[in-house]
Design an enzyme around this catalytic site. Structure first.
Site, PDB file in Angstrom:
ATOM      1  N   ALA A  92       0.860  -1.195   0.000  1.00  0.00           N
ATOM      2  CA  ALA A  92       0.000   0.000   0.000  1.00  0.00           C
ATOM      3  C   ALA A  92       0.888   1.234   0.000  1.00  0.00           C
ATOM      4  O   ALA A  92       2.061   1.168   0.386  1.00  0.00           O
ATOM      5  CB  ALA A  92      -0.906   0.009   1.230  1.00  0.00           C
ATOM      6  N   GLU A 112      -5.937  -4.895  -8.414  1.00  0.00           N
ATOM      7  CA  GLU A 112      -5.713  -5.089  -6.976  1.00  0.00           C
ATOM      8  C   GLU A 112      -7.030  -5.049  -6.204  1.00  0.00           C
ATOM      9  O   GLU A 112      -7.248  -5.834  -5.291  1.00  0.00           O
ATOM     10  CB  GLU A 112      -4.761  -4.013  -6.443  1.00  0.00           C
ATOM     11  CG  GLU A 112      -3.334  -4.216  -6.916  1.00  0.00           C
ATOM     12  CD  GLU A 112      -2.390  -3.097  -6.536  1.00  0.00           C
ATOM     13  OE1 GLU A 112      -1.186  -3.352  -6.495  1.00  0.00           O
ATOM     14  OE2 GLU A 112      -2.846  -1.968  -6.291  1.00  0.00           O
ATOM     15  N   LYS A 130       4.830   4.033   5.682  1.00  0.00           N
ATOM     16  CA  LYS A 130       3.510   4.107   5.031  1.00  0.00           C
ATOM     17  C   LYS A 130       2.378   4.409   6.026  1.00  0.00           C
ATOM     18  O   LYS A 130       1.260   4.677   5.619  1.00  0.00           O
ATOM     19  CB  LYS A 130       3.189   2.794   4.310  1.00  0.00           C
ATOM     20  CG  LYS A 130       4.248   2.315   3.327  1.00  0.00           C
ATOM     21  CD  LYS A 130       4.267   3.159   2.086  1.00  0.00           C
ATOM     22  CE  LYS A 130       5.202   2.660   1.009  1.00  0.00           C
ATOM     23  NZ  LYS A 130       4.863   1.396   0.421  1.00  0.00           N
TER      24      LYS A 130
HETATM   25  C1  5RP Z   1       0.428  -0.715  -6.898  1.00  0.00           C
HETATM   26  C2  5RP Z   1       0.189  -0.520  -5.464  1.00  0.00           C
HETATM   27  C3  5RP Z   1       1.304  -0.856  -4.525  1.00  0.00           C
HETATM   28  O1  5RP Z   1       0.865  -1.814  -3.640  1.00  0.00           O
HETATM   29  C4  5RP Z   1       1.696   0.389  -3.796  1.00  0.00           C
HETATM   30  O2  5RP Z   1       2.036   1.370  -4.745  1.00  0.00           O
HETATM   31  C5  5RP Z   1       2.875   0.125  -2.866  1.00  0.00           C
HETATM   32  O3  5RP Z   1       4.005  -0.169  -3.616  1.00  0.00           O
HETATM   33  P1  5RP Z   1       5.432  -0.357  -2.950  1.00  0.00           P
HETATM   34  O4  5RP Z   1       5.366  -1.602  -2.125  1.00  0.00           O
HETATM   35  O5  5RP Z   1       6.375  -0.453  -4.121  1.00  0.00           O
HETATM   36  O6  5RP Z   1       5.710   0.865  -2.109  1.00  0.00           O
HETATM   37  O7  5RP Z   1      -0.850  -0.127  -5.009  1.00  0.00           O
HETATM   38  O8  5RP Z   1      -0.698  -0.309  -7.638  1.00  0.00           O
END
Ligand code: 5RP
Length: 235
Positions: A92, A112, A130
């Site tokens: 996320a 997703e 995050k």
């Molecule tokens: C892709 C997403 C990913 O889960 C989100 O961007 C997180 O990515 P990362 O783990 O590279 O930070 O929603 O559409």
């Protein structure tokens, strides 16, 4: 700007969360495979368990995840559905204290969300950067829109009092795997994610939003102090 050392540290936190998440997968499960740099570690860890004899089938949320799953010998179901997904594991862009999410930084939000909605359990894996008290700035909210009339769609979205910026990549408009555009909405504080999702969903041309409200069952966070696991109340 993020230093190389900080970036390496974050990679380790992502890997820790991802490796914890695959412990939730049982023999015979159908597993939704998320997309992104954190989900990548999960697919690799799952592939290791498959090599050790675990029998699972995957449903990938992007071609990138499908390719990675193939590389790590994880058998996949086809893209038609209807799958009986036991657990979906995904990353996320932001997580709030109620485990609502912003997703779609990587552009895979449509698949997703379809996979998350079809799963009995959604596990979200993140590094602790995050976690936020309220969703929003500095992370834009991605909204996937039809290419036809996208400027009209953007105008209607902006009537909600937010700024909509068309996503570009390499000097071109970014297109999702489904052939749509993404508008990145600049919003300071998303204090009512469910209400905003509902208001966006009724605008013609909106295909899907990156708000995942009330969908997360388990949050796994990689922190320098170890892995933290939070389970959603009433889910
Ligand atoms: C892709 C997403 C990913 O889960 C989100 O961007 C997180 O990515 P990362 O783990 O590279 O930070 O929603 O559409």
């Amino acid at each position: 700007m993020e230093s190389k050392v900080e970036k390496q540290g974050l990679e380790e936190l992502k890997r820790m969360a991802a490796e914890e998440s695959v412990k939730f997968v049982r023999d015979g499960d159908v597993v939704g495979l998320g997309t992104g740099s954190t989900a990548k570690y999960m697919v690799i860890a799952l592939g290791e368990r498959v090599r050790q004899g675990l029998s699972i089938k995957g449903v990938p949320t992007s071609q990138e995840s499908a390719d990675l799953a193939h590389k790590h010998c994880i058998p996949l179901l086809n893209n038609d559905g209807a799958w009986a997904i036991d657990v979906a594991i995904d990353g996320a862009d932001q997580v709030d204290p109620q485990l609502n999410l912003i997703k779609g930084g990587g552009g895979a939000l449509l698949r997703e969300k379809i996979v998350a909605a079809a799963a009995r359990q959604l596990i979200i894996i993140v590094d602790e950067s995050k976690r936020v008290p309220v969703l929003g700035h500095p992370m834009p909210l991605p909204v996937e829109v039809a290419t036809f009339g996208w400027k009209s769609t953007a105008c209607q979205i902006e009537q909600l009092g937010v700024k909509a910026v068309i996503r570009e990549h390499g000097g071109q408009r970014y297109k999702t795997e489904a052939g749509n555009y993404i508008l990145d909405l600049q919003i300071d504080r998303i204090t009512d994610p469910a209400g905003l999702e509902a208001r966006l969903n009724v605008i013609p041309g909106v295909v899907e939003t990156g708000l995942f409200v009330g969908r997360t069952h388990v949050l796994i966070v990689g922190t320098p102090r170890g892995v933290e696991i939070q389970t959603a109340a009433n889910r």
